[in-house]
Design a protein around this motif. Structure first.
Motif, PDB file in Angstrom:
ATOM      1  N   UNK A 168      -2.900 -10.165   5.986  1.00 16.44           N
ATOM      2  CA  UNK A 168      -1.743  -9.601   6.169  1.00 16.44           C
ATOM      3  C   UNK A 168      -0.514  -9.844   6.262  1.00 16.44           C
ATOM      4  N   UNK A 169      -0.345 -11.355   5.751  1.00 16.74           N
ATOM      5  CA  UNK A 169       0.856 -12.126   5.788  1.00 16.74           C
ATOM      6  C   UNK A 169       1.244 -12.100   4.150  1.00 16.74           C
ATOM      7  N   UNK A 170       0.173 -11.765   3.364  1.00 20.76           N
ATOM      8  CA  UNK A 170       0.701 -11.711   1.728  1.00 20.76           C
ATOM      9  C   UNK A 170      -0.393 -12.080   0.941  1.00 20.76           C
ATOM     10  N   UNK A 171      -0.147 -12.653  -0.258  1.00 20.94           N
ATOM     11  CA  UNK A 171      -1.089 -13.010  -1.164  1.00 20.94           C
ATOM     12  C   UNK A 171      -1.929 -14.253  -0.927  1.00 20.94           C
ATOM     13  N   UNK A 172      -2.982 -14.542  -1.307  1.00 16.87           N
ATOM     14  CA  UNK A 172      -3.908 -15.673  -1.063  1.00 16.87           C
ATOM     15  C   UNK A 172      -4.350 -16.199  -2.644  1.00 16.87           C
ATOM     16  N   UNK A 191       0.265  -3.590  -5.384  1.00 17.43           N
ATOM     17  CA  UNK A 191       1.560  -3.327  -5.811  1.00 17.43           C
ATOM     18  C   UNK A 191       2.727  -3.437  -4.790  1.00 17.43           C
ATOM     19  N   UNK A 192       2.294  -3.181  -3.456  1.00 13.63           N
ATOM     20  CA  UNK A 192       3.247  -3.727  -2.543  1.00 13.63           C
ATOM     21  C   UNK A 192       3.580  -5.247  -2.485  1.00 13.63           C
ATOM     22  N   UNK A 234       7.058  -7.163  -2.979  1.00 10.90           N
ATOM     23  CA  UNK A 234       7.909  -8.011  -1.672  1.00 10.90           C
ATOM     24  C   UNK A 234       7.585  -9.563  -2.160  1.00 10.90           C
ATOM     25  N   UNK A 235       6.818  -9.927  -2.998  1.00 11.75           N
ATOM     26  CA  UNK A 235       6.915 -11.255  -3.252  1.00 11.75           C
ATOM     27  C   UNK A 235       7.630 -11.599  -4.505  1.00 11.75           C
ATOM     28  N   UNK A 236       8.472 -10.433  -5.200  1.00 11.37           N
ATOM     29  CA  UNK A 236       9.507 -10.758  -5.998  1.00 11.37           C
ATOM     30  C   UNK A 236       8.888 -11.126  -7.544  1.00 11.37           C
ATOM     31  N   UNK A 237       7.752 -10.410  -7.587  1.00 10.55           N
ATOM     32  CA  UNK A 237       6.956 -10.690  -9.025  1.00 10.55           C
ATOM     33  C   UNK A 237       7.427  -9.790  -9.892  1.00 10.55           C
ATOM     34  N   UNK A 238       7.433  -8.437  -9.583  1.00  8.23           N
ATOM     35  CA  UNK A 238       7.912  -7.383 -10.362  1.00  8.23           C
ATOM     36  C   UNK A 238       9.117  -6.586 -10.082  1.00  8.23           C
ATOM     37  N   UNK A 294      12.371 -12.378  -2.620  1.00 11.42           N
ATOM     38  CA  UNK A 294      11.150 -11.797  -1.772  1.00 11.42           C
ATOM     39  C   UNK A 294      11.874 -10.787  -0.911  1.00 11.42           C
ATOM     40  N   UNK A 295      11.016  -9.943  -0.046  1.00 17.64           N
ATOM     41  CA  UNK A 295      11.399  -8.764   0.669  1.00 17.64           C
ATOM     42  C   UNK A 295      10.461  -8.746   1.952  1.00 17.64           C
ATOM     43  N   UNK A 296      11.133  -8.407   2.995  1.00 12.96           N
ATOM     44  CA  UNK A 296      10.465  -8.167   4.228  1.00 12.96           C
ATOM     45  C   UNK A 296       9.908  -6.789   4.463  1.00 12.96           C
ATOM     46  N   UNK A 297      10.789  -5.707   3.977  1.00 17.12           N
ATOM     47  CA  UNK A 297      10.140  -4.432   4.157  1.00 17.12           C
ATOM     48  C   UNK A 297       9.253  -3.856   3.202  1.00 17.12           C
ATOM     49  N   UNK A 298       8.553  -3.207   3.781  1.00 17.84           N
ATOM     50  CA  UNK A 298       7.351  -2.642   2.771  1.00 17.84           C
ATOM     51  C   UNK A 298       7.873  -1.273   2.047  1.00 17.84           C
TER      52      UNK A 298
END
Lengths: 580, 580
Positions: free
Chosen positions: A473-477, A39-40, A44-48, A26-30
């Motif tokens: 704002x915090x991520x994927x749902x 895409x972001x 950021x979630x380390x999927x791709x 995972x990544x904090x930076x955008x």
């Protein structure tokens, strides 16, 4: 025992679903060079992870979502009697030459040679390969229908790859092919697959519209696109504000605008030396665009085609092409051609007395009254031109729909929206089987061409659109059905033995219940774990922390702010029941 | 409920396992251009279909076997803490340039350009891609080890594709990569994966040997091949007739042959004008090959390398190359070079007084006594040449093993056999991470290169070797674990309602029990059904026919001729229990 269930049980059992062993970077930076949310978030979630422009690798978390989507697809299409197989992505050019598509497909197709100089493409689609297999194996009507599918890597040399998984050079596609003996049977396969696609997209939790579409250069007789509304979509859709009507703008229809009843005036030639555009003419005549008969001239395989639409409309070239039949060359006429056809300078074309091979009149013009149009004479226009009295031509629908036009089905206003295609099904009919000589012996002992239906879903693109519709704002749902995990357990403090043991117990209990559960066993700060948890968007989170002293753990759903304290002892059962 | 088990249960439930809806195009005729049994049987049973030379498509039955093998692999490697991901087969050339393999890989790699002229290969293997991902995501020793795998289509432009699924241009490969912080940790990953591979191949029911192998031009320090003995194999193996020793002939060792104790004779120059080959010399001297010191001269990056082995031995060039270290150019010396080094015509080289940059003496020569060898003088040989007294050099193992040589471990005779590689694991060590700068920060705050381990299984090739080991005159005899179905039910007469209803009932009961069952519901003659059943080789067959009047059905195992009548009512349970 061997067998289905046991095979999969074993996978579920051995699969370690521990954050520390999952490789979820995972990544904090955008990321900076990224345009859209999905895409972001996938980065950021380390999927791709990108290898080159338009080329992505699926990391474990991304692949887990992919597999869930694939399983939903498999379940629904197996139910519709499609069987899975797997073709090579390397397709010999001969097959594409037979179908006639080798020459027609442009730079979008990756082509390569083997060491002997034999030509191949990297399959962007597999109609030829499946048709080739079926023509070799099927000889009698008794063997039909044959329904086959694959889920496989496809390749397209995109001119401008962008939007992450939305438009890439290498992607996973579900493609299915039905081979039927006649149109009635093809229609049945087609309808069943529309129903299966609806179930697939519904289960994936994506909001979509069914859209009537023109198919591409292959020109199939009938097709449906499954579209997701999106600002980044490449296709424009006309969608009814009231009923279920939706169509790709390329083929969308609308009710013709009505004209007020009016006496026919006398045709009158007017000197208009400086007015050539509709805007000039509006000023000159003090009339609005809808009073003008705009005349556009095309060429098509050496013939001239004149199309007349209202001044406030655009010509829909697709509809024109459908009206004149298959042509190789088609485009706007050159100035020279225009002068030839009108006998005047450019800017004064009109339907009256024009010398065009084909003259197409939009139905709004045919219904119109007292129109203004070019006089085919440099510097002159006509007033009070009327179809039937002053000019003739082939009447039809040759106009583009616009926002606010009336729905052809119910009359309510149409909206124009951009969309992303996530699924496409179309009847190729006998096109491929005629070109490739795919025949069967009928019950009446005649040789007939097989009818082909084609069905496609881009799975990574589907993943991206699901995210586009499900994030904050915090991520994927994630919707539960396609979430990489259903439940995440966070032991807050790894130094507290009770916390660790309780978290591990709940984890094991849920696994035994068949729940897809992740435990964040990393030696990391609670803040990191919670941030990552929101980012990767697991639907249910169980936090094992300070409330354990009271025998409680916290349950929180990703799509809500509410937190609920539940019994630590019964946590697994409570969560399982809530997932039902 | 969603989750693992339920997802798969649903697939099992909806999957129609009816012959009439499966697309299994079996064939009676034996294909003509086919050399081996597995290839014949895969075509005849409708498992695969060719698109072009070396390019096959997997039909539903073939893909079912593939998936069973993949599941076995997944279970075992997940258990060893490897996680699945999926890379694109399109790999940008930059990564291969970084590793140094872009130039070194020859015509076997498919290369192509995109529309901008950017170069790609179709991945034959993915060390670079995985190393690239890990070097970007891993910075600290705390994140190691990382263990990843994929099951994916791979591409190799084979010069001579043949033997069906054994050697193809496009194939499915399981490839896994372990990234460890040091050699000790790499050794652990490596050993765990050897154990996992053994479990995989054991579960697949294939008989194989573990073979010490040289790795290819990449020159990894240590590697193990999993080999299946086969006449069509490309590799030659030395296998001990008694203990577990097995090695690729390229690196196999053997005990040196012993010499009888003998007094050292006086070195003597002999005029041998017409004898240049060992055979000539055997006649001339009336002695056997083992009395000769055969002297072969090579060049290596501008240096001369002289190798001396016994007259009845061949030089093992691989061992020579390992001894002299990495060189770019290596080959037999030209006649000119030989003349330079020996100062004589070709045919009279020997270790005594030779002017070679490097002189390698096989240990059998060092142990030998009173040998005959060239005198480096045109037309002359020496008798009674002895190592230590008459010549020196670097002593080592530079010979090829032969059938009957003594096993280096136990001394029993070695056999030389051909084999097919079904799995390969090797330690790449720090080779890729050095070239690609893949580093991590150690516990001691130093920057270190990551250690890489690589693990590969060709799944379609594995399928073919399983068939090579499991067939009879009538067709395939699948091991239960990888059979496309576990049980086949044949209702003999579809016009008899009792037969149909009973067959359907047993079919449904077995499905509910999680057994992978096929019902041959085709309206075909019983003979056709039985022949197909033997051909596709399902382990258990239940025939519902005339014995039903007595309440019985027939159970037969594919690997036996015995038929057993069992209760029709309890058939499903009886079969399930026998499968346990």
């Amino acid at each position: 025992m061997a067998g289905f269930l046991c095979l999969y049980n074993k996978i579920a059992e051995v699969m370690q679903m521990r954050f520390s062993k999952m490789f979820i970077p995972t990544k904090r930076e955008i990321p900076t060079d990224v345009e859209i949310e999905s895409h972001k978030l996938m980065i950021r979630s380390g999927m791709i992870k990108k290898s080159a422009s338009g080329i992505y690798n699926q990391l474990p978390l991304g692949l887990k979502v992919e597999r869930k989507i694939e399983n939903i697809i498999k379940e629904e299409v197996e139910d519709a009697d499609f069987r899975e197989m797997l073709c090579s992505a390397l397709i010999p050019s001969e097959l594409w030459q037979e179908s006639g598509r080798w020459a027609r497909r442009g730079a979008e197709m990756f082509r390569l040679e083997d060491r002997t100089g034999k030509e191949f493409c990297l399959g962007p689609t597999h109609e030829e390969v499946f048709t080739d297999i079926v023509r070799q194996e099927v000889s009698s009507y008794k063997q039909l229908p044959v329904k086959l599918y694959q889920i496989q890597s496809k390749y397209r040399d995109e001119k401008k790859p962008r939007f992450g998984a939305i438009r890439t050079k290498s992607f996973t596609m579900f493609d299915a092919y039905s081979f039927d003996k006649d149109e009635e049977s093809l229609n049945k396969s087609y309808e069943e697959m529309i129903a299966a696609f609806k179930r697939i997209f519904d289960r994936c939790g994506v909001k979509y519209s069914l859209v009537e579409a023109e198919s591409g250069i292959e020109g199939a007789p009938s097709s449906i696109e499954f579209m997701v509304k999106s600002e980044i979509g490449e296709d424009e859709l006309a969608i009814c504000s009231d009923c279920t009507y939706a169509a790709n703008r390329e083929s969308a229809e609308c009710m013709p605008r009505e004209f007020e009843a009016e006496e026919l005036g006398t045709l009158e030639e007017v000197h208009t030396p400086d007015a050539r555009t509709i805007k000039d003419l509006e000023e000159f005549f003090g009339a609005e665009g809808n009073r003008f008969a705009k005349t556009i001239i095309y060429y098509a395989d050496g013939k001239t085609v004149t199309v007349v639409v209202r001044g406030d409309r655009e010509v829909n070239e697709n509809k024109v092409k459908r009206a004149i039949g298959e042509v190789e060359e088609f485009g706007l006429a050159t100035d020279e051609m225009v002068k030839d056809v009108t006998g005047s300078e450019v800017g004064f074309a009109g339907p009256i007395g024009i010398n065009s091979d084909i003259l197409l009149i939009d139905e709004e013009i045919a219904n119109g009254k007292n129109l203004i149009t070019g006089a085919n004479k440099t510097g002159y226009h006509f007033k009070n031109a009327n179809f039937g009295r002053d000019f003739e031509g082939t009447v039809g629908d040759f106009r583009n729909v616009r926002e606010g036009d009336k729905c052809p089905k119910c009359g309510a206003p149409l909206k124009i929206r951009r969309g992303i295609e996530i699924g496409h099904i179309f009847k190729a009919g006998q096109k491929f089987s005629e070109n490739m000589n795919a025949m069967y012996r009928s019950e009446e002992e005649t040789d007939e061409y097989i009818h082909l239906g084609c069905y496609e879903i881009g799975t990574e693109r589907l993943t991206a659109t699901i995210i586009e519709q499900n994030f904050d704002a915090d991520g994927i749902v994630w919707p539960l059905s396609v979430a990489p995990f259903e439940v995440e357990i966070i032991p807050v403090n790894l130094k507290n033995e009770d916390v660790v043991n309780t978290a591990e117990r709940i984890y094991k209990e849920l696994k035994l219940m068949g729940v897809d559960v992740l435990i964040d066993d990393r030696d990391a700060r609670p803040g990191t774990k919670f941030k990552d948890s929101d980012l990767i968007g697991i639907p249910v989170r169980i936090t094992v922390g300070r409330d354990l002293k009271e025998g409680l753990v916290e349950m929180k759903f990703r799509n809500s702010e509410e937190r609920e304290l539940i019994s630590a002892v019964d946590a697994a059962e409570i969560v399982r029941d809530r997932l039902l």
